[in-house]
Design an enzyme around this catalytic site. Structure first.
Site, PDB file in Angstrom:
ATOM      1  N   LYS A 120      -3.913   6.042   4.341  1.00  0.00           N
ATOM      2  CA  LYS A 120      -3.293   5.209   3.313  1.00  0.00           C
ATOM      3  C   LYS A 120      -1.770   5.201   3.445  1.00  0.00           C
ATOM      4  CE  LYS A 120      -1.265   4.795  -0.818  1.00  0.00           C
ATOM      5  NZ  LYS A 120      -0.149   5.535  -1.425  1.00  0.00           N
ATOM      6  N   ASP A 138      -5.259   2.045  -1.900  1.00  0.00           N
ATOM      7  CA  ASP A 138      -5.053   3.161  -2.817  1.00  0.00           C
ATOM      8  C   ASP A 138      -6.077   3.064  -3.943  1.00  0.00           C
ATOM      9  OD1 ASP A 138      -4.343   1.151  -4.489  1.00  0.00           O
ATOM     10  OD2 ASP A 138      -2.226   1.626  -4.537  1.00  0.00           O
TER      11      ASP A 138
END
Length: 215
Positions: A120, A138
């Site tokens: 991420k 996210d």
DNA sequence: ATCCCGAGGG
DNA sequence: CCCTCTGGAT
């Protein structure tokens, strides 16, 4: 959500937010990397409060290293998960200096090899700082993608893959921020504000949350 | 699957 | 009180 809904879906989010940007505060690529690393399971408001002081004192890998474990911990204690984050950021800074000449690498494998930097965070740096075709998933993007049916998936990798398939290339950069902002302020985790949602007409989520009772 | 962990909101 | 916050490492 049907394929023909994608375009109006993003066009509507765009109208609500013509020039989206990260709400994390940073002025260099290294500051962005550090801020995103620190933002795991934390609010960006909380991260900003800490980094405003931290980056004044130290905003290069060399300067962060000079703080040491306890010096860095003192700056980020209010964020949460601070021991591991301090340890990871210091080790990341050491690698940046010793392996990458003090610069943030524009390379997925090199980024993910940094302690505290996973898929991420690497995607955020690649997309936001370097303009690469990447989509960071996210907690907000995962939730919004599943609820709306934009890009449903059982885990973040599957959601990321579907987003990369469905999001028009022209929207790839801004979509990251549109989805986060929508998730943060409208499609919130607890009680989504469906009654004030601009894209509810294309959303799969049922039942729509009713407006709070007025008296 | 579990741990790391403080701040803010409901 | 409980839940959530731009996750990652073990």
């Amino acid at each position: 959500m049907e394929a023909q809904d994608i375009e109006p879906f993003f066009a509507t989010l765009k109208a609500a937010n013509p020039m989206p940007a990260s709400e994390l505060e940073y002025s260099t690529v290294f500051e962005l990397l550090a801020a995103v690393l620190l933002s795991a399971q934390a609010t960006d408001a909380g991260v900003n409060k800490a980094t405003r002081k931290l980056f004044t004192v130290a905003n290069t890998p060399q300067a962060i290293l000079a703080l040491g474990q306890e010096g860095l911990e003192a700056h980020i204690k209010t964020i949460g998960l601070y021991r591991m984050k301090a340890k990871h950021l210091l080790e990341t800074c050491r690698i940046l200096v010793e392996v990458h000449g003090g610069k943030v690498p524009r390379d997925r494998e090199a980024l993910e090899a940094l302690p505290g930097v996973g898929r991420k965070t690497a995607n955020v740096v690649l997309n936001v700082a370097f303009g690469e075709e990447a989509m960071a998933v996210d907690t907000h993007i995962f939730r919004v993608s599943n609820r709306t049916g934009l890009a449903p998936g059982k885990d973040v990798v599957e959601v990321e893959r579907r987003l990369m398939e469905r999001v028009p290339r022209a929207y790839l950069q801004d979509a990251h921020h549109w989805l986060i902002l929508h998730g943060r302020y409208v499609c919130v985790a607890r009680l989504p504000k469906c009654w004030q949602c601009a894209v509810a007409r294309w959303c799969d989520y049922q039942p729509k949350t009713p407006p709070p009772a007025v008296r």
